[in-house]
Scaffold this motif. Structure first.
Motif, PDB file in Angstrom:
ATOM      1  N   GLN A 297       3.393   5.417 -10.170  1.00 14.09           N
ATOM      2  CA  GLN A 297       3.648   5.224 -11.593  1.00 14.09           C
ATOM      3  C   GLN A 297       4.664   4.125 -11.883  1.00 14.09           C
ATOM      4  O   GLN A 297       4.610   3.489 -12.935  1.00 14.09           O
ATOM      5  CB  GLN A 297       4.091   6.534 -12.251  1.00 14.09           C
ATOM      6  CG  GLN A 297       5.371   7.145 -11.690  1.00 14.09           C
ATOM      7  CD  GLN A 297       5.095   8.131 -10.591  1.00 14.09           C
ATOM      8  OE1 GLN A 297       4.099   8.015  -9.887  1.00 14.09           O
ATOM      9  NE2 GLN A 297       5.976   9.121 -10.445  1.00 14.09           N
ATOM     10  N   THR A 298       5.601   3.867 -10.964  1.00 18.65           N
ATOM     11  CA  THR A 298       6.598   2.827 -11.213  1.00 18.65           C
ATOM     12  C   THR A 298       6.308   1.535 -10.465  1.00 18.65           C
ATOM     13  O   THR A 298       6.990   0.537 -10.671  1.00 18.65           O
ATOM     14  CB  THR A 298       8.002   3.321 -10.798  1.00 18.65           C
ATOM     15  OG1 THR A 298       7.980   3.727  -9.420  1.00 18.65           O
ATOM     16  CG2 THR A 298       8.438   4.490 -11.673  1.00 18.65           C
ATOM     17  N   ALA A 299       5.307   1.541  -9.582  1.00 12.54           N
ATOM     18  CA  ALA A 299       5.027   0.369  -8.746  1.00 12.54           C
ATOM     19  C   ALA A 299       3.724  -0.322  -9.086  1.00 12.54           C
ATOM     20  O   ALA A 299       3.416  -1.371  -8.513  1.00 12.54           O
ATOM     21  CB  ALA A 299       5.013   0.774  -7.274  1.00 12.54           C
TER      22      ALA A 299
ATOM     23  N   GLY B 187       0.809  -1.216   0.000  1.00 11.38           N
ATOM     24  CA  GLY B 187       0.000   0.000   0.000  1.00 11.38           C
ATOM     25  C   GLY B 187       0.840   1.263   0.000  1.00 11.38           C
ATOM     26  O   GLY B 187       0.511   2.237  -0.690  1.00 11.38           O
ATOM     27  N   PHE B 188       1.944   1.249   0.746  1.00 12.36           N
ATOM     28  CA  PHE B 188       2.805   2.428   0.808  1.00 12.36           C
ATOM     29  C   PHE B 188       3.553   2.687  -0.503  1.00 12.36           C
ATOM     30  O   PHE B 188       4.088   3.785  -0.697  1.00 12.36           O
ATOM     31  CB  PHE B 188       3.793   2.312   1.964  1.00 12.36           C
ATOM     32  CG  PHE B 188       3.266   2.840   3.265  1.00 12.36           C
ATOM     33  CD1 PHE B 188       3.035   4.192   3.435  1.00 12.36           C
ATOM     34  CD2 PHE B 188       2.974   1.990   4.314  1.00 12.36           C
ATOM     35  CE1 PHE B 188       2.541   4.694   4.628  1.00 12.36           C
ATOM     36  CE2 PHE B 188       2.472   2.471   5.519  1.00 12.36           C
ATOM     37  CZ  PHE B 188       2.248   3.829   5.675  1.00 12.36           C
ATOM     38  N   LEU B 189       3.595   1.696  -1.386  1.00 11.09           N
ATOM     39  CA  LEU B 189       4.192   1.928  -2.701  1.00 11.09           C
ATOM     40  C   LEU B 189       3.398   2.956  -3.507  1.00 11.09           C
ATOM     41  O   LEU B 189       3.892   3.473  -4.509  1.00 11.09           O
ATOM     42  CB  LEU B 189       4.281   0.615  -3.484  1.00 11.09           C
ATOM     43  CG  LEU B 189       5.413  -0.331  -3.067  1.00 11.09           C
ATOM     44  CD1 LEU B 189       5.249  -1.682  -3.740  1.00 11.09           C
ATOM     45  CD2 LEU B 189       6.774   0.274  -3.416  1.00 11.09           C
ATOM     46  N   SER B 190       2.193   3.253  -3.062  1.00  5.74           N
ATOM     47  CA  SER B 190       1.387   4.272  -3.742  1.00  5.74           C
ATOM     48  C   SER B 190       1.972   5.670  -3.580  1.00  5.74           C
ATOM     49  O   SER B 190       1.480   6.618  -4.198  1.00  5.74           O
ATOM     50  CB  SER B 190      -0.049   4.258  -3.205  1.00  5.74           C
ATOM     51  OG  SER B 190      -0.077   4.567  -1.820  1.00  5.74           O
TER      52      SER B 190
ATOM     53  N   ALA C 221       2.524  -4.018  -7.693  1.00  2.36           N
ATOM     54  CA  ALA C 221       1.395  -4.046  -6.763  1.00  2.36           C
ATOM     55  C   ALA C 221       0.243  -4.871  -7.320  1.00  2.36           C
ATOM     56  O   ALA C 221      -0.401  -5.634  -6.583  1.00  2.36           O
ATOM     57  CB  ALA C 221       0.933  -2.618  -6.467  1.00  2.36           C
ATOM     58  N   THR C 222      -0.012  -4.748  -8.620  1.00  4.03           N
ATOM     59  CA  THR C 222      -1.078  -5.530  -9.247  1.00  4.03           C
ATOM     60  C   THR C 222      -0.779  -7.019  -9.168  1.00  4.03           C
ATOM     61  O   THR C 222      -1.661  -7.830  -8.844  1.00  4.03           O
ATOM     62  CB  THR C 222      -1.253  -5.110 -10.713  1.00  4.03           C
ATOM     63  OG1 THR C 222      -1.577  -3.712 -10.772  1.00  4.03           O
ATOM     64  CG2 THR C 222      -2.358  -5.908 -11.391  1.00  4.03           C
ATOM     65  N   ALA C 223       0.468  -7.400  -9.442  1.00  8.44           N
ATOM     66  CA  ALA C 223       0.844  -8.812  -9.373  1.00  8.44           C
ATOM     67  C   ALA C 223       0.762  -9.343  -7.953  1.00  8.44           C
ATOM     68  O   ALA C 223       0.278 -10.458  -7.720  1.00  8.44           O
ATOM     69  CB  ALA C 223       2.264  -8.992  -9.929  1.00  8.44           C
ATOM     70  N   ALA C 224       1.237  -8.550  -6.990  1.00  9.71           N
ATOM     71  CA  ALA C 224       1.204  -8.989  -5.591  1.00  9.71           C
ATOM     72  C   ALA C 224      -0.228  -9.176  -5.113  1.00  9.71           C
ATOM     73  O   ALA C 224      -0.561 -10.185  -4.463  1.00  9.71           O
ATOM     74  CB  ALA C 224       1.938  -7.981  -4.710  1.00  9.71           C
ATOM     75  N   LEU C 225      -1.096  -8.222  -5.430  1.00 11.20           N
ATOM     76  CA  LEU C 225      -2.488  -8.348  -5.017  1.00 11.20           C
ATOM     77  C   LEU C 225      -3.182  -9.487  -5.756  1.00 11.20           C
ATOM     78  O   LEU C 225      -4.018 -10.198  -5.188  1.00 11.20           O
ATOM     79  CB  LEU C 225      -3.223  -7.026  -5.264  1.00 11.20           C
ATOM     80  CG  LEU C 225      -2.832  -5.881  -4.333  1.00 11.20           C
ATOM     81  CD1 LEU C 225      -3.458  -4.566  -4.799  1.00 11.20           C
ATOM     82  CD2 LEU C 225      -3.252  -6.178  -2.904  1.00 11.20           C
TER      83      LEU C 225
END
Length: 386
Positions: A182-184, A175-178, A188-192
Motif C-alpha cells: 500500500q505504501t510502495a 518485488g519484496f516491497l510487496s 514500484a510502478t515508477a521503477a518498473l
C-alpha cells in the motif's frame, strides 16, 4: 565478512536494547504481528476475524484498544503473514529482540545505500543518518515495532541497484516491497516503468519473478489467503478514518484527485527541460507513493530520507544562497516540522491526515533542486565496494 559479523553483533545488541526499553513491544504494533504469527504457526488463518480477534483481544490494556490497534484481521499480504510465523513461534521477548535487531540492520543498510545513491562526495554520511534516526517517523517505528525500516532499505537498495545497473538485485528488492504494497506501489510502478522504458528486462524479470514466487508459495502453502487478503484490505481501506493520506486530509475523493494532479503538474513544470536522471525520478516517486497511498501512517515516512538526501545532494552543486535555502528547508521539513505536527497539529485535528503535507513538500523541494541544478547528474564512479 568482518564488517558483516560486526553489523550482526551490533544489530543484536541494539535490537535487544530497543525491544527491552519498549517492554518487548507489549501493547504495540509488533504485538499484533506476533499474535498473527502465532495464528499462522499453529495452522490458523489470520484473515479470519473469528480467529484473529480472540487472539488480539488478549493484548492489554483493553479490548477496545487492541481492536483499534490491530484491526479485525491481518492487513498485510499472505507472504508477509507466512514470514511472521517464525516470530509467532517464539516467546514475545525473543521475537521482539529478533525483530528489532533486523530493523536496526535494515536501518544501517538503508542509510548506507541512500548515501551511495545521493553521492558520497555530495552529502556526508552523518547527515543522511540524521535524516533517518533524528526524525519522528523513525522514533515512532522503533517504539511500535513497525515495518518501515525494511521498506526503507528495500527502496534505497532498489534505487541504487538501478543506478548502478545491478538490475537483477534491483528487481528483486522492488518485488519484496510487496510485503507492504500500500505504501510502495507508486515507487514500484515508477521503477518498473523506467526499467521498461530503458529496456532493462532483467530488472523487470527480477521484480516479476519475486512477486510471482511469493504469491505462488503463499497460494501453495495457504490456498485462498490471497483472495481473503484482497477482500479484507478493501474493507480496511474504507473503514479507517485516521490515516496519513491525501484522501483523509481532503475528506473528498474528487478533491484529493485534483490536489494530486496539481502537485504532479507543479513538479512537471519545475523539472521539464531539465533532463532529470532516473535517480531523481525515483526520488520523486518515493514522495508521490506516500501521497497517493490508500492508507499510511507517519511511521511509514522513514523512506522520505531518500528524497531528502537527494535534495541536499543536488543543492550541493548550487551557488551558496540557493544551496542554503534547499539545505535548511529540507532539514526543517525532515525534523522540526515533523515533530511539531506530531506534538501539536495531530492532537488538535484528532488524526494523522495532516502528515501527508510532508511528502508533498518533499516532492516540491526535490523538484526545485532539480530545476535550479539544471538536472545535474548524481552518478559517481563506482568502486568495488559499491
Amino acid at each position: 565478512m568482518a564488517n558483516a559479523a560486526l553489523l550482526i553483533v551490533l544489530s543484536l545488541a541494539c535490537g535487544f536494547f530497543a525491544a527491552g526499553i519498549n517492554g518487548w513491544y507489549d501493547e504495540q504494533d509488533f504485538h499484533c504481528f506476533w499474535a498473527a504469527g502465532r495464528i499462522v504457526a499453529s495452522g490458523g488463518d489470520p484473515y479470519d476475524a473469528q480467529q484473529f480477534v480472540p487472539a488480539i483481544l488478549t493484548i492489554p490494556p483493553s479490548e477496545a484498544r487492541a481492536l483499534n490497534r490491530c484491526g479485525q484481521r491481518l492487513s498485510y499480504p499472505p507472504w508477509a503473514a507466512i514470514a511472521l510465523a517464525p516470530f509467532g513461534a517464539l516467546p514475545l521477548p525473543v521475537a521482539a529482540t529478533l525483530w528489532a535487531s533486523l530493523a536496526v540492520m535494515a536501518t544501517v543498510l538503508g542509510i548506507n545505500w541512500t548515501w551511495q545513491l545521493a553521492g558520497q562526495r555530495r552529502i556526508p554520511w552523518p547527515l543522511v543518518a540524521g535524516l533517518v534516526v533524528g526524525t519522528e517517523p523513525f522514533v515512532r517505528n522503533v517504539l511500535e515495532g513497525q515495518f518501515a525500516t525494511f521498506a526503507f532499505a528495500l527502496t534505497a537498495g532498489a534505487a541504487l541497484s538501478m543506478r548502478s545497473e545491478r538490475d537483477g538485485a534491483g528487481g528483486i528488492a522492488t518485488g519484496f516491497l510487496s510485503v507492504k504494497p500500500q505504501t510502495a506501489v507508486g515507487f514500484a510502478t515508477a521503477a518498473l516503468g523506467l526499467a521498461i522504458f530503458r529496456r532493462r528486462w532483467r530488472f523487470v524479470g527480477g521484480a516479476a519473478a519475486t512477486v510471482l514466487t511469493l504469491a505462488g508459495l503463499s497460494q501453495l502453502l495457504r490456498p485462498g489467503w490471497i483472495f481473503e487478503f484482497i477482500s479484507g484490505a478493501t474493507v480496511l481501506s474504507g473503514s479507517i478514518a485516521d490515516r496519513a493520506t491525501i484522501w483523509n486530509l481532503t475528506g473528498s475523493w474528487p478533491l484529493a484527485v485534483v490536489m494530486v494532479a496539481l502537485l504532479l503538474v507543479a513538479v512537471v513544470v519545475l523539472i521539464r527541460r531539465r533532463r532529470a536522471d532516473d535517480t531523481a525520478i525515483l526520488g520523486l516517486a518515493v514522495s508521490f507513493s506516500l501521497v497517493v497511498a490508500p492508507y499510511a501512517w507517519d511511521h511509514d515516512y522513514v523512506v522520505l530520507a531518500i528524497p531528502w538526501s537527494l535534495t541536499i545532494a543536488y543543492a550541493s552543486q548550487l551557488r551558496p544562497l540557493l544551496r542554503r535555502v534547499l539545505l535548511y528547508s529540507t532539514i526543517i521539513v525532515a525534523m522540526p516540522l515533523l515533530w511539531i505536527l506530531a506534538a501539536v497539529a495531530v492532537p488538535l485535528r484528532g488524526g494523522e491526515s495532516v502528515f501527508v503535507t510532508l511528502p508533498v513538500l518533499t516532492a516540491l523541494l526535490l523538484a526545485l533542486a532539480i530545476r535550479w541544478g539544471s538536472g545535474a547528474q548524481l552518478n559517481e564512479p563506482q568502486t568495488a565496494g559499491g
